[in-house]
Design an enzyme around this catalytic site. Structure first.
Site, PDB file in Angstrom:
ATOM      1  CB  CYS A  76      47.600  39.388  81.314  1.00  0.00           C
ATOM      2  SG  CYS A  76      46.207  38.797  82.261  1.00  0.00           S
ATOM      3  CB  CYS A 186      40.988  37.611  77.097  1.00  0.00           C
ATOM      4  SG  CYS A 186      41.920  36.230  77.813  1.00  0.00           S
TER       5      CYS A 186
END
Ligand code: DGL
Length: 265
Positions: A76, A186
């Site tokens: 992440c 992302c």
């Protein structure tokens, strides 16, 4: 003795996005056992404060350590850019992080205009700011927060018209600036590549960091002598989620054997 070496690689993300990284790691290191933690209950991290993100990352790390992870891939960008320094300083195992691949985009761009699509938490982070200043200063970086994208992905609305419209709204400011390289900052956005391509066409190169993270994981496991050398051909892949498991199951349907477990945490 192979105990530690056969322990799993741990992964965590705010939800299902990090499975795009898990897929790259699994492809490169098929003999490795894995444990993946999707903290979907707290998604999106990108809209949370740095303190909250850090709190989730600590909890996720403890969870994976309890499952005997030998290394943790922070799958992440938002978690990495806000918490990886803390995690590395406070836990005694290696952490692999993921950051928007601006450096690579800087090498690829011809017109010196690159776009970065990422969460607010990543774009506002100190680590992102630091990395941005490290590339050729004549390159213009057009930053764009992907408002709402993670929520729709977590909702299983990847193919929806709503998604198509939202992606266009996010990309439009970058298209107006005439970027020729687009960094996906992302891990969730990897699942939007077909839709993004339909909008941007072929002249803008899409750059994500999945393969680079997998190679870095391999490098660290090799140098720390942690690669699984067990002759047992059966590997395990356990995916934990604290929300409904439907989307996770759908995304992983081509992988066997994987076990998806719904669990409160
Ligand atoms: N998948 C995450 C990332 O790479 C976080 C998305 C979110 O929860 O906002 O940034």
């Amino acid at each position: 003795m192979n105990t530690i070496k056969s322990n799993p690689i741990g992964f965590f993300d705010s939800g299902i996005g990090g499975t795009s990284i898990w897929q790259e790691v699994n492809k490169l290191l098929p003999k490795e056992n894995t444990i993946y933690l999707a903290d979907s209950k707290n998604a999106p991290y990108g809209q949370k404060s740095k303190e909250n993100i850090l709190e989730y990352c600590i909890k996720n790390t403890e969870f994976l350590l309890n499952k005997n992870a030998k290394i943790i891939v922070v799958a992440c960008n938002t978690a990495t850019t806000n918490a990886i320094n803390y995690l590395r300083e406070n836990y005694d195992i290696p952490f692999i992080g993921i950051e928007p691949a601006i450096k690579k985009a800087g090498l690829v761009t011809k017109n010196k205009k690159i776009g970065v699509l990422a969460t607010k938490g990543t774009i506002n982070s100190k680590l992102f700011e630091k990395t941005s200043t490290k590339i050729d200063h004549s390159i213009k970086i057009v930053e764009q927060v992907g408002y709402g994208l993670v929520e729709l992905i977590e909702n299983g609305e990847i193919q929806s018209l709503k998604m198509e419209k939202l992606i266009f709204t996010c990309l439009n400011p970058m298209l107006k600036e005439n970027i020729d390289a687009l960094v996906l900052g992302c891990t969730h956005y990897a699942y939007l590549i077909p839709q993004i391509k339909r909008i941007i066409g072929n002249h803008i190169q899409i750059i994500d960091s999945g393969l680079a993270v997998a190679k870095q994981t391999q490098r660290v496991l090799t140098s720390d002598d942690l690669l699984n050398s067990s002759t047992n051909k059966k590997t395990f892949h356990h995916f934990y989620t604290n929300k409904e498991s439907k989307i996770l199951i759908e995304i992983l349907k081509n992988y066997n054997p994987v076990k998806v477990i719904e669990k409160e945490f």
